[in-house]
Scaffold this active site. Structure first.
Site, PDB file in Angstrom:
ATOM      1  N   ASP A 159       5.807  -3.522   7.173  1.00 21.50           N
ATOM      2  CA  ASP A 159       5.289  -2.259   7.701  1.00 21.50           C
ATOM      3  C   ASP A 159       4.357  -2.514   8.889  1.00 21.50           C
ATOM      4  O   ASP A 159       3.472  -3.378   8.826  1.00 21.50           O
ATOM      5  CB  ASP A 159       4.529  -1.522   6.585  1.00 21.50           C
ATOM      6  CG  ASP A 159       4.222  -0.082   6.927  1.00 21.50           C
ATOM      7  OD1 ASP A 159       3.498   0.140   7.925  1.00 21.50           O
ATOM      8  OD2 ASP A 159       4.661   0.830   6.202  1.00 21.50           O
ATOM      9  N   CYS A 177       3.901  -6.949   3.651  1.00 20.59           N
ATOM     10  CA  CYS A 177       5.005  -6.042   3.951  1.00 20.59           C
ATOM     11  C   CYS A 177       5.248  -6.023   5.455  1.00 20.59           C
ATOM     12  O   CYS A 177       4.332  -6.209   6.259  1.00 20.59           O
ATOM     13  CB  CYS A 177       4.665  -4.644   3.454  1.00 20.59           C
ATOM     14  SG  CYS A 177       5.999  -3.433   3.702  1.00 20.59           S
ATOM     15  N   CYS A 220       3.828   2.469   0.324  1.00 17.37           N
ATOM     16  CA  CYS A 220       4.899   1.587   0.792  1.00 17.37           C
ATOM     17  C   CYS A 220       6.247   2.297   0.714  1.00 17.37           C
ATOM     18  O   CYS A 220       6.672   2.737  -0.361  1.00 17.37           O
ATOM     19  CB  CYS A 220       4.924   0.312  -0.046  1.00 17.37           C
ATOM     20  SG  CYS A 220       6.215  -0.860   0.421  1.00 17.37           S
ATOM     21  N   ARG A 231       1.917  -0.997   9.952  1.00 15.61           N
ATOM     22  CA  ARG A 231       0.520  -0.556   9.793  1.00 15.61           C
ATOM     23  C   ARG A 231      -0.359  -1.572   9.090  1.00 15.61           C
ATOM     24  O   ARG A 231      -1.560  -1.332   8.919  1.00 15.61           O
ATOM     25  CB  ARG A 231       0.495   0.756   8.994  1.00 15.61           C
ATOM     26  CG  ARG A 231       1.256   1.904   9.632  1.00 15.61           C
ATOM     27  CD  ARG A 231       1.408   3.058   8.669  1.00 15.61           C
ATOM     28  NE  ARG A 231       2.268   2.690   7.534  1.00 15.61           N
ATOM     29  CZ  ARG A 231       2.478   3.489   6.488  1.00 15.61           C
ATOM     30  NH1 ARG A 231       1.882   4.670   6.419  1.00 15.61           N
ATOM     31  NH2 ARG A 231       3.277   3.086   5.511  1.00 15.61           N
ATOM     32  N   HIS A 277       0.778  -2.583  -0.102  1.00 15.53           N
ATOM     33  CA  HIS A 277      -0.040  -1.496   0.449  1.00 15.53           C
ATOM     34  C   HIS A 277       0.399  -0.170  -0.164  1.00 15.53           C
ATOM     35  O   HIS A 277       1.584   0.054  -0.439  1.00 15.53           O
ATOM     36  CB  HIS A 277       0.060  -1.443   1.972  1.00 15.53           C
ATOM     37  CG  HIS A 277       1.423  -1.075   2.497  1.00 15.53           C
ATOM     38  ND1 HIS A 277       1.785   0.213   2.817  1.00 15.53           N
ATOM     39  CD2 HIS A 277       2.510  -1.837   2.752  1.00 15.53           C
ATOM     40  CE1 HIS A 277       3.035   0.225   3.247  1.00 15.53           C
ATOM     41  NE2 HIS A 277       3.508  -1.008   3.217  1.00 15.53           N
TER      42      HIS A 277
END
Length: 215
Positions: A50, A48, A107, A52, A104
């Protein structure tokens, strides 16, 4: 945010690079000199976008060890030429041995796909996740807790994207040619840092179903 704040934010990036340059300069292993000549990773990570969930930190790997493609909600869409180009290069040029599709928990893309809100152009991308929901609607709808509902769809989405990846001509031809290649589905728990194996690994097209498995 004013111009001053923007300048400070950009300067932080430049200062961070100076720190990295010093680290590279002081390294005595010779690995950065070797990396400058080319890469030879054994892993393709499809994760992803993202901020993080960076691949190297999560897997404890060094620069040069993981080839990475990231997008919203770690999707493997058959018409996505960016993903397919990365996949083709990783499999046929770099000869990676493992492909990890990593979702994750928590999400945002998956959570958004469970809502009826409009978010903009991303709505068209989220339709692919809504299709995964449609396949598992009865199970997802039976979960009352919103967070658990989202996290279960995260897991199911990873499994669906692994399947999509395995049905590409790129992966199937690699298997057909006898190339050692495993495709894995995994989920990251951001709170603990754990990379959870979903026991969703394919090393051939035998389990894909006859209409998906090329001869």
């Amino acid at each position: 945010m004013g111009n001053k704040e923007l300048e400070l934010g950009f300067q932080k990036i430049l200062d961070g690079n100076k720190g990295w340059m010093s680290f590279v300069k002081d390294d005595t292993t010779g690995r950065f000199e070797q990396l400058a000549k080319g890469q030879n990773p054994e892993i393709l990570w499809i994760g992803c976008a993202d901020s993080r969930v960076p691949a190297n930190e999560i897997t404890g790997t060094k620069p040069g060890e993981v080839f990475v493609h990231r997008n919203i909600a770690n999707m493997c869409v058959h018409s996505d030429m960016s993903m397919l180009s990365v996949l083709d290069y990783a499999v046929n040029v770099l000869k990676v041995k493992h492909i990890i599709v990593a979702g994750h928990y928590g999400c945002g893309g998956v959570a958004a796909s469970l809502s009826r809100k409009q978010f903009g152009i991303i709505d068209n991308w989220l339709c692919h996740i809504k299709d995964v929901y449609r396949l598992h609607a009865e199970e997802i709808d039976a979960i009352e807790d919103t967070e658990k509902k989202t996290d279960r769809l995260v897991e199911l989405n990873v499994k669906e994207q692994v399947f999509n990846l395995c049905t590409t001509s790129i992966v199937q031809n690699a298997w057909k040619n006898g190339q050692d290649l495993a495709v894995h589905g995994m989920v990251i728990n951001i709170g603990t840092g754990e990379l959870i194996n979903l026991d969703n690994t394919f090393t051939s097209n035998e389990a894909l179903g006859k209409v998906f498995a090329f001869q």
